[in-house]
Each structure stands twice: as C-alpha cells, then as structure tokens.
Scaffold this motif. Structure first.
Motif, mmCIF file in Angstrom:
data_model
loop_
_atom_site.group_PDB
_atom_site.id
_atom_site.type_symbol
_atom_site.label_atom_id
_atom_site.label_comp_id
_atom_site.label_asym_id
_atom_site.label_seq_id
_atom_site.Cartn_x
_atom_site.Cartn_y
_atom_site.Cartn_z
ATOM 1 N N ARG A 23 -0.234 -1.516 -36.669
ATOM 2 C CA ARG A 23 0.089 -2.943 -36.548
ATOM 3 C C ARG A 23 1.448 -3.138 -35.899
ATOM 4 N N ALA A 24 2.402 -2.270 -36.216
ATOM 5 C CA ALA A 24 3.738 -2.379 -35.624
ATOM 6 C C ALA A 24 3.740 -1.949 -34.157
ATOM 7 N N LEU A 25 3.047 -0.861 -33.843
ATOM 8 C CA LEU A 25 3.064 -0.332 -32.477
ATOM 9 C C LEU A 25 2.304 -1.213 -31.493
ATOM 10 N N VAL A 26 1.337 -1.978 -31.970
ATOM 11 C CA VAL A 26 0.601 -2.878 -31.077
ATOM 12 C C VAL A 26 1.553 -3.851 -30.384
ATOM 13 N N GLY A 27 2.583 -4.273 -31.107
ATOM 14 C CA GLY A 27 3.543 -5.191 -30.519
ATOM 15 C C GLY A 27 4.813 -4.541 -30.010
#
Length: 302
Positions: A284-288
């Motif tokens: 979830r963090a790396l997607v953004g």
C-alpha cells in the motif's frame, strides 16, 4: 525479441533469495519499525557483500538496470527494510568520490527527497547523508517524523529541491516497481500455500473454483507486469515512459495480490503477528511511493 536473464543474473537472484530466506527479514522489519536498526544494518552489510549497492557504481561488475531489477524483486519479495531504493538505485547518480565508493561498500546509508513526488525522506534518522535530486546534501537537523501506513518505512519531512524527469528519478521508479512485483509474488506464493493447507467443509479451500479463479487472476496480472518491468530496464530513449508504465502495472498487480491474499487468508491476515501484514502495508505504501499511479499514467500519456 525474446528476453531472458543470463545465467549469472539467475544465479545472483538465487543467491539473494538464499541469503534473505534464511535471514528472518520479518523480524528485521519489525525491529526497524520501532527504531531498532541493528538487525537491518547487519542485513545491509550482507547485501553489500553480494554487490547490491555496487550495481550502478562499480563499472567492473558490468551490471546495469536489469541487475538492479533482479535485486529489487528479491528485496521486495522478502520485505527488507531500509532506504534501499535511495541508496542502491538513486544515490549512485548523485554521489561522487569517496562517498560513492563508501556507498558501494555498504559503509554509507543514503536517502533522498525529491518533491513533489518524493516529499518525505525515508529513514532520514538512519542515513548518513540525505540528498535531493540536484545531488546537494539536505540539512536534517531535527527532522520531523511523519507516520507511514507501513511502520517499517520511517518517513521524515526535510527540505528538498525538485528536478523534473531526472535520470536518477527514473532509476528510483524502476527499483520501486521491482519491489512491488517481488512483494506481489510473495503474496501469491503465500496465498497458494495457505489455500492448500486451510480446510473448510472437509476440503482444502484451494480446491474450490472461486479461490482458483482469484489466484489465477493475480498470477496473470503479475506475469503481464513482468515484461514491462524488464522492458523498462533495457529501454533507451523511452525509459521515462517505460518505467512509468512498469510502475503502474506492477503497482496494480501487487495491490490485487494484496487484496486477494487478505481474502484467501481471512481473519488471520489482519493480525500484526502474521507476516502477511508486513507485505500488505508495504504494498500500500509503495504503490504511492516515487510517484502515484495518476502521476505515472500522465507521464505515459505525455
């Protein structure tokens, strides 16, 4: 054109997986999340011994972006904590002299801030140097911590100078896309293994057609993203477009893998004790990270 990894690259991948598979990276990530860095830095030095931080520094290795992707798929698969993208993929283009050599040896931990796409510096409390994309050092006196959805990604607010479409930025995007693909593959592998073990109504849940379809969809999305990722690694003049396309596809595939893994695992997937949680929050963090999906879609469109 048929693209295949060389025997040396396959061996490099196997060696990384062997090292990280026996290193209890989950424990290192949990310790890192609460500010205990000893395990993570020990792992950092082991990765340096394998040449991970020298891939874009030491010309004698003959390595390049493809080798970087191979490394970061493995790092993403095992959820290794720390400013890996910043140190191994971005800082080599920004540092010179002794600091560049120290980076390759694993003796220097670097992080980067590049607003607006990278507005926060990852692990600025651990890094010996914080850079912006001009290559300038950033002042980090009393950096302001910012809470992340992924506890192992310790973010800090520091000043930085934006640079549009810098080559170093593209390497950061490429490495993050590879991390996402690796994390997505772990989620798929874990879900398949769990579906074979978990029984319901006297049958393993993996025998049910609905579960098979969910997992097949994830496998398909990951395999469709992989050629874009490696295509970006060998791209020439189109690298800016290609790394953005790879980031979008890898992010979408990893996010689907995360949602499916949670659905397959059920309530146990919500627990902080299960290693699934480490990947759910990281994906979830790396997607953004290093540009949102909207930013990269706009880049491809341009």
């Amino acid at each position: 054109m048929k693209f295949q990894l060389s025997p040396e690259q396959r061996q490099f991948s196997a060696t990384l997986h062997e090292l990280l598979g026996g290193a209890d990276t989950a424990a290192a990530a949990r310790a890192w999340a609460v500010g205990q860095h000893d395990r993570g830095l020990k792992l950092w030095r082991a990765l340096a011994d394998l040449g991970v931080f020298a891939l874009l520094v030491d010309e004698e290795l003959g390595a390049g972006p493809v080798d970087l992707v191979v490394a970061f798929e493995a790092l993403g698969y095992h959820a290794v904590p720390g400013p890996l993208v910043e140190s191994a993929a971005v800082a080599p283009a920004l540092l010179t002299g002794d600091r560049r050599a120290a980076l390759a040896e694993g003796d220097l931990v670097a992080t980067v801030v590049a607003p607006p796409e990278v507005p926060l510096a990852l692990d600025a409390d651990v890094a010996a140097v914080v850079l912006d994309l001009t290559g300038a050092d950033v002042t980090t006196a009393d950096p302001e911590p910012v809470r992340s959805i992924d506890p192992a990604r310790r973010l800090f607010r520091v000043p930085g100078t934006p640079v549009a479409d810098a080559a170093a930025f593209d390497m950061g995007v490429l490495a993050v896309a590879a991390q996402l693909l690796g994390a997505g593959q772990w989620l798929l592998d874990a879900s398949v293994a769990y579906a074979k073990q978990r029984s319901q109504y006297g049958r393993a849940i993996g025998e049910y057609q609905a579960i098979k379809h969910l997992l097949a969809d994830v496998a398909t999305r990951l395999e469709l993203a992989r050629p874009l990722l490696y295509g970006a690694a060998v791209a020439g003049e189109t690298i800016t477009r290609d790394v953005s396309a790879a980031k979008v596809m890898a992010g979408d595939a990893a996010y689907l893998a995360a949602r499916t893994a949670l659905q397959v695992h059920g309530a146990i997937g919500y627990t902080a004790e299960h290693d699934l949680g480490l990947r759910l929050t990281k994906v979830r963090a790396l997607v953004g990270a290093w540009g949102t999906g909207a930013f990269h879609r706009a880049r491809v469109l341009r």
